[in-house]
Design a protein around this motif. Sequence first.
Motif, short mmCIF file in Angstrom:
data_model
loop_
_atom_site.label_atom_id
_atom_site.label_comp_id
_atom_site.label_asym_id
_atom_site.label_seq_id
_atom_site.Cartn_x
_atom_site.Cartn_y
_atom_site.Cartn_z
N PHE A 196 0.84 -1.19 0.00
CA PHE A 196 0.00 0.00 0.00
C PHE A 196 0.88 1.24 0.00
N GLY A 197 0.23 2.38 -0.21
CA GLY A 197 0.91 3.66 -0.17
C GLY A 197 0.27 4.59 0.84
N ASP A 198 0.73 5.83 0.84
CA ASP A 198 0.22 6.83 1.77
C ASP A 198 -1.27 7.07 1.56
N ALA A 199 -1.98 7.26 2.68
CA ALA A 199 -3.40 7.64 2.70
C ALA A 199 -4.32 6.55 2.17
N GLU A 200 -3.85 5.31 2.09
CA GLU A 200 -4.71 4.20 1.67
C GLU A 200 -5.31 3.52 2.89
N GLU A 201 -6.57 3.08 2.74
CA GLU A 201 -7.20 2.27 3.78
C GLU A 201 -6.82 0.82 3.51
N LEU A 202 -5.97 0.26 4.36
CA LEU A 202 -5.47 -1.08 4.10
C LEU A 202 -6.31 -2.16 4.75
N LEU A 203 -7.02 -1.82 5.84
CA LEU A 203 -7.99 -2.68 6.48
C LEU A 203 -9.16 -1.80 6.88
N PRO A 204 -10.34 -2.35 7.12
CA PRO A 204 -11.46 -1.51 7.55
C PRO A 204 -11.12 -0.72 8.81
N GLY A 205 -11.20 0.60 8.71
CA GLY A 205 -10.91 1.46 9.85
C GLY A 205 -9.45 1.76 10.07
N VAL A 206 -8.56 1.31 9.17
CA VAL A 206 -7.11 1.51 9.34
C VAL A 206 -6.57 2.24 8.11
N MET A 207 -6.03 3.44 8.33
CA MET A 207 -5.50 4.27 7.26
C MET A 207 -4.00 4.43 7.42
N ALA A 208 -3.26 4.32 6.30
CA ALA A 208 -1.81 4.47 6.32
C ALA A 208 -1.43 5.94 6.24
N HIS A 209 -0.37 6.29 6.98
CA HIS A 209 0.18 7.65 6.94
C HIS A 209 1.69 7.57 6.71
N ALA A 210 2.17 8.20 5.67
CA ALA A 210 3.61 8.24 5.41
C ALA A 210 4.32 8.98 6.54
N THR A 211 5.27 8.33 7.17
CA THR A 211 6.04 8.93 8.25
C THR A 211 7.52 8.63 7.99
N PHE A 212 7.99 9.03 6.83
CA PHE A 212 9.33 8.68 6.37
C PHE A 212 10.40 9.38 7.21
N GLY A 220 3.04 5.07 9.54
CA GLY A 220 2.19 5.05 10.72
C GLY A 220 0.78 4.69 10.29
N PHE A 221 -0.08 4.39 11.28
CA PHE A 221 -1.43 3.93 10.96
C PHE A 221 -2.45 4.55 11.90
N GLU A 222 -3.46 5.17 11.31
CA GLU A 222 -4.57 5.71 12.08
C GLU A 222 -5.67 4.66 12.15
N ILE A 223 -6.01 4.28 13.36
CA ILE A 223 -7.16 3.40 13.59
C ILE A 223 -8.31 4.29 14.01
N ARG A 224 -9.41 4.25 13.30
CA ARG A 224 -10.51 5.19 13.56
C ARG A 224 -11.84 4.48 13.59
#
Length: 304
Positions: A196-212, A220-224
């Motif tokens: 996956f890449g930045d800002a993609e929802e990889l699982l339900p409720g889990v969004m990827a954030h580029a933290t290079f 990093g990953f936002e669980i919402r």
Amino acid sequence: MQITRRMLLGGLGAGVLVAGPTRLLARQTLSLGDIEVTTVSDGHLVLPGQFLFPDLPEDELDSILSQHGVSRDAVQPPCNVTLMRARGRTVLFDAGSGDGFMPSAGRLRDALGAIGIMPEDVTDVVLTHGHPDHLWGVLDDFDDPMFANASYLMGQREFDYWSDPDTVDSIGPERAAFAVGAARRLEAIAEHCTFFGDAEELLPGVMAHATFGHTPGHMGFEIRQGSEAVLVAGDAIGNHHVAFARPDWRSGADQDRDMGAATRLRLLDMLAQDQTMLIGFHLPDGGIGRVERSGDAYRFVPAL
């Protein structure tokens, strides 16, 4: 100052390898609607202070460390692996270090077992980056997949970096063993990986954030769930002392020190402003807490 395998092994005195039951099984839990997020301990690392604090103003550094009771000579950061349970999934964020990195770490299987989770129960392993304490635990003592029924998810940029045969020559001799170990483990799980890449929802409720910065493709990953969220930050915010008091300082733990500092400043500002919960892999008290402004700096407030 770059960390070396010799430095790591030299810091592993017998007196700092014992992790008692409380430390081994330390965990914290929070709920976001029907999502349960728990941190469990993979043990701790033992790092020479000069690895984390190279070329920093000595007087100010000593003042920050003394306020937190941290030794400048040897640092023992905890390793908090995040477990998410929701909608039939049992998800790990990072896999710990297994038994191939440091004797003080590699305790994840026991910690999961203490809360009734067996390796075969894990449905997904989401990887923040390819450093040993986050990736090497994907294989067991026999080099078989530790989580036999799991799928693996990793940022495409990070996977490509550690899988590139040129990385071992370009990363520097101090980290060459990291590259060899990462490549071997990623090859073993590659057929079960989704990228996956930045800002993609990889699982339900889990969004990827580029933290290079800490590594070239660190995520990093936002669980919402609704208005509630927590950021699983991996090593983008690597400790509770210098990283908060002087996030602009260049950390020896980051492969790209300037980018790592820029990412750290951005995340701390966002977390403090939005009051989003934070989980840090190497933060104390289970790693769950909030970020508060403290004058021109920040401080970590554990959720205890």
